[in-house]
Every structure is written in structure tokens, then in C-alpha cells.
Scaffold this active site. Structure first.
Site, PDB file in Angstrom:
ATOM      1  N   HIS A 150      80.184  21.539  50.661  1.00 51.68           N
ATOM      2  CA  HIS A 150      80.367  21.958  49.343  1.00 51.68           C
ATOM      3  C   HIS A 150      78.920  21.347  48.744  1.00 51.68           C
ATOM      4  CE1 HIS A 150      84.418  23.059  49.971  1.00 51.68           C
ATOM      5  NE2 HIS A 150      84.616  21.839  50.180  1.00 51.68           N
ATOM      6  N   SER A 273      50.238  30.293  49.076  1.00 50.93           N
ATOM      7  CA  SER A 273      50.051  30.806  47.604  1.00 50.93           C
ATOM      8  C   SER A 273      48.830  31.103  47.352  1.00 50.93           C
ATOM      9  CB  SER A 273      50.664  29.936  46.588  1.00 50.93           C
ATOM     10  OG  SER A 273      50.443  30.171  45.452  1.00 50.93           O
ATOM     11  N   ASN A 281      54.784  27.078  52.730  1.00 48.86           N
ATOM     12  CA  ASN A 281      56.141  28.025  52.315  1.00 48.86           C
ATOM     13  C   ASN A 281      56.712  28.380  53.607  1.00 48.86           C
ATOM     14  OD1 ASN A 281      55.790  28.080  49.585  1.00 48.86           O
ATOM     15  ND2 ASN A 281      54.678  30.016  49.871  1.00 48.86           N
TER      16      ASN A 281
END
Length: 454
Positions: A150, A273, A281
């Protein structure tokens, strides 16, 4: 593991080339050749005619210009190909081409031939991924990391165990793909409505023989409305894509700086970027997630394609063709990226250990409870540990200090015992054993796939 400068150049597995217009035309010609041979086997057409038809079922002998002109006039996918084959054969022999068959018999069976080739590529790609996962599972079999349920720290696990779970799931997909082969790779020759009336008394035998010439199995009922075998394959592809997405999701999450536990390959010169020079990334993971989402979204269309009216409906054939071709092309892309990801993944056990310690030992609450429970009973132990765990979390105080200061706890567990019980590396259960077993399984499956392909 060293990063490799390959992430920006993902290799093409070769699946799209199988579904170009020309490649499909050649597959359809292969089916026409097999049909002629089968009919000659049963004396339906002259044997020498079948030989000549088979010899001329080569796309490089046909005029593409003539076929394209025919397509422009007829708007029919197969008829211009048959016309051109008839033209180059000439005379009586050309009249035996496509005897008794209907378009879907040829196109669907030909596309199955191409799907089988793509299927072999997919199995080879999975074998490659398994060969990369095996050493990763072994190397990190005992490296503790936070087991999370969870989204929260649960109990310690190991990174090798996590990899073992990926191996286990991929191996089950191999089993599914192989188990489905007799149902998927089938030849369909039923004529206009699947009745085989156009082939006379030996109708089923013609289909059997054509299938044998193509190394396929014949459809028990060659109905043009039956797309359940296609839908089954689409389902397996969707499930495999979902597994790969789960792996990519985990990589994407654990690569976040807040986690920092792994990093996918970021070759030198890779730009994350245009405005933020620091960005590293998760390009491979993002690509996998995007492609997998498309595959799983396509599957419901396969179920719709099973709802075909009467004895044939061209719309559902178009639907299932789109599902299968797009899905298997995307799965090939996914597996190419998954192989690149694991060929250069950077695993950071030190950061995993730091994250294990973030809760100040709270991740070991179960271990403390079970040890204390042997002395005071499980429920009483749960109540004691629960109270201290909640206080530690809410008041931001040391969980260990709370346990040490509890006289009931100290009457049963010494400070040294508590320190041992609070060590995450001591509570990973069968993780290492599972990781090593799955690594061995990955190698076995990869080697079996390799030998099957050779």
C-alpha cells in the site's frame, strides 16, 4: 553494472517488417502455393499445375504496379494479387489458382504465418530478458530493501527477491505462449461460409493437407466467424505487457531521487530536458509504460471481434487484424526496451539500506512482535508493539528507545536481543533462496527457448 550508451538507440526486433504490405502479400502467396499442392495431393487439380503455381508464388516475379492498379479499381485486398499470379502463369494453369477458396481463407492463414514468425521473435526477446535478470537476481539475492505494501514500509525484502518475482511472471507468460501454439497457429480453409462445399467430398482433407504444407494445424471447424484463438493471443500479449508495465512502474518509482534505489541506463550525452540540465529521466521505463498501456487498451477490441454475425463479417476481421498486429509490434518494442533497461541498470544497495532505516526500526515491528509473542502471547505482544510504534510515528521519537524503556518488554527481551531483532538484514525470510531459484529457472527457460529456436 556499467551504463551502456544504447538507451537512445533501441534496436528494432524486426516484427514490423513482417506486417508490411509486401511481406503479407508474400505470405498470402505462400498459402496459395500450399493450397495448390494440397489440391494436387488429392487429385483435384493436375500435379504439374500445382508445381508451376508454387514456383510462381514469388512476389518478386509479380508486377507491383499491376497489383496496385488492381487495388485502385477493385478496392479488394487479394483479387489483384490473384489476377497478377494468373497473368504470369497464363493459360490453363492460371485457372487453377485459388480454386475453391475465399479471401479470408488465404489472408487469415497467411497472417498466421507472419504471426508465427513474430511469435518466435517475442520468445527470443523474452529469453534475452531472462538471461539479463538471472545474474541480477543472484547478485542482489541477499541485499535488503524495504518491502512496501500500500505504498508504505511493510517488512524487509531483498532486491533479488523482487527480480525473482519478475522472472516468475515472465516464465509463466512463456508457458502461456507455448501452450497456446496449437490453438493459435492454425490454417483455415472452409470456402465462402466455412462449409467446404467448394472442395467437394475431400474438403476437410484439403484443409488438412494445406495445413501440413504450411506446418500448421487445421481448424477443426473452419468458420470465418471464429476469432477466439486470436483473442486468446491478444490476451496473452496484454498480460505480458501488463507485467512489463509493472516492472517499468517499479523502475520509474525507485529511480525518483526520493527513493534513489535503482537507475536505468543513462548513457553519456543523454539529455533529459531542454531547460533543466540536471534531469536524468527514465526514458526506457516511460516508453514501456506508454506502449503497455496501448496494448492493454487494445485487448477489449479483440473481444468485440469475437462477436461476428452469421458466417462472416469483414468488419471483425479488420478489427482483430489491427489488434494482433499492433499488439505484437508494441510488445516487441517493450521487450527491446526491457532488455536495454536490465543490460545497464544501476542497483544501489547502500541507498536501499538507508531507506530501510528511515523509519527508525519501525519496519521491524512484526519481528519484534513475534519474538515478544513467544513470551507473552501474540495478541498481547501486538498491543505492546502497536502502542510504541504509533507513538514513535506520531511523536517522532525513537522506536528502539520506547521498546528499551518498556519494563515488560525488557523483562523478556534484552537490549542486545532487541538490537538484533531490529536489524532488517536478519528478517528477509526466504528471499535469497527464492531469488536464486528463480535465477536458475530463468537460465533454464532461456536455454530451452534458445535450443527450440535453433
Amino acid at each position: 553494472m556499467q551504463n551502456r550508451p544504447t538507451a537512445a538507440r533501441v534496436p528494432d526486433p524486426g516484427i514490423r517488417a513482417l506486417f508490411t504490405r509486401e511481406a503479407r502479400w508474400q505470405a498470402w502467396l505462400d498459402v496459395e502455393a500450399a493450397l495448390a499442392r494440397a489440391e494436387a495431393d488429392l487429385g483435384m487439380i493436375p500435379a504439374d499445375a500445382a508445381v508451376e503455381i508454387a514456383q510462381h508464388c514469388q512476389l518478386d516475379l509479380l508486377s507491383i504496379e499491376n497489383i496496385e492498379a488492381g487495388l485502385a479499381v477493385t478496392a479488394h485486398p487479394l483479387v489483384p494479387l490473384i489476377w497478377e499470379l494468373d497473368r504470369i502463369l497464363g493459360g490453363e494453369v492460371g485457372g487453377y489458382v485459388h480454386w475453391g477458396a475465399t479471401t479470408q481463407n488465404i489472408t487469415q492463414t497467411g497472417d498466421i504465418l507472419q504471426l508465427r514468425k513474430a511469435h518466435e521473435i517475442i520468445l527470443d526477446q523474452i529469453a534475452q530478458v531472462l538471461r539479463l535478470l538471472a545474474p541480477l537476481a543472484i547478485e542482489h539475492a541477499d541485499d535488503p530493501c524495504a518491502g512496501r505494501t500500500h505504498g508504505q514500509h511493510a517488512v524487509p525484502a531483498t532486491f533479488g527477491y523482487k527480480v525473482g518475482a519478475w522472472i516468475d511472471e515472465l516464465c509463466r507468460h512463456v508457458e502461456r505462449l507455448e501452450d497456446a501454439e496449437p490453438r493459435i497457429f492454425v490454417a483455415m480453409l472452409g470456402g465462402a461460409a466455412g462449409t467446404l462445399a467448394s472442395f467437394g467430398t475431400p474438403g476437410l482433407a484439403v484443409q488438412d493437407s494445406m495445413a501440413a504444407h504450411l506446418d500448421l494445424l487445421p481448424m477443426p471447424v473452419p468458420g470465418r466467424t471464429s476469432h477466439d484463438h486470436h483473442a486468446e493471443y491478444a490476451a496473452i500479449l496484454a498480460m505480458m505487457a501488463a507485467t512489463c508495465r509493472k516492472i517499468a512502474d517499479e523502475t520509474y518509482t525507485l529511480m525518483k531521487p526520493e527513493f534513489g534505489e535503482i537507475e536505468e541506463p543513462v548513457p553519456p550525452g543523454t539529455v533529459g530536458s531542454s531547460t533543466m540540465p540536471q534531469k536524468r529521466n527514465p526514458k526506457l521505463s516511460q516508453d514501456i509504460r506508454a506502449a503497455a498501456a496501448q496494448v492493454t487498451a487494445l485487448f477489449p477490441l479483440a473481444l468485440d471481434a469475437m462477436r461476428t454475425e452469421h458466417e462472416a463479417d469483414g468488419s471483425t476481421s479488420v478489427m482483430i487484424e489491427r489488434v494482433i498486429q499492433s499488439s505484437i509490434e508494441l510488445v516487441g518494442d517493450i521487450l527491446s526496451r526491457l532488455a536495454l533497461l536490465f543490460d545497464g541498470i544501476d542497483v544501489k544497495p547502500e541507498r536501499m539500506r538507508q531507506n530501510l532505516d528511515l523509519s527508525g526500526g519501525l519496519i521491524m515491528s512484526e519481528n519484534i512482535m513475534l519474538a515478544l509473542g513467544e513470551r507473552v502471547g501474540r495478541q498481547r505482544a501486538h498491543d505492546i508493539v502497536y502502542e510504541h510504534a504509533q507513538d514513535a510515528a506520531i511523536q517522532h521519537v525513537s522506536f528502539r528507545d520506547l521498546l528499551v524503556s518498556d519494563q515488560e518488554v525488557r523483562s523478556h527481551l534484552s537490549e542486545d536481543e532487541l538490537d538484533g531483532l531490529l536489524d532488517p538484514a536478519s528478517y528477509t525470510g526466504a528471499c535469497g533462496e527464492i531469488a536464486r531459484a528463480q535465477a536458475e529457472r530463468a537460465i533454464e527457460v532461456a536455454e530451452r527457448l534458445d535450443s527450440a529456436q535453433s
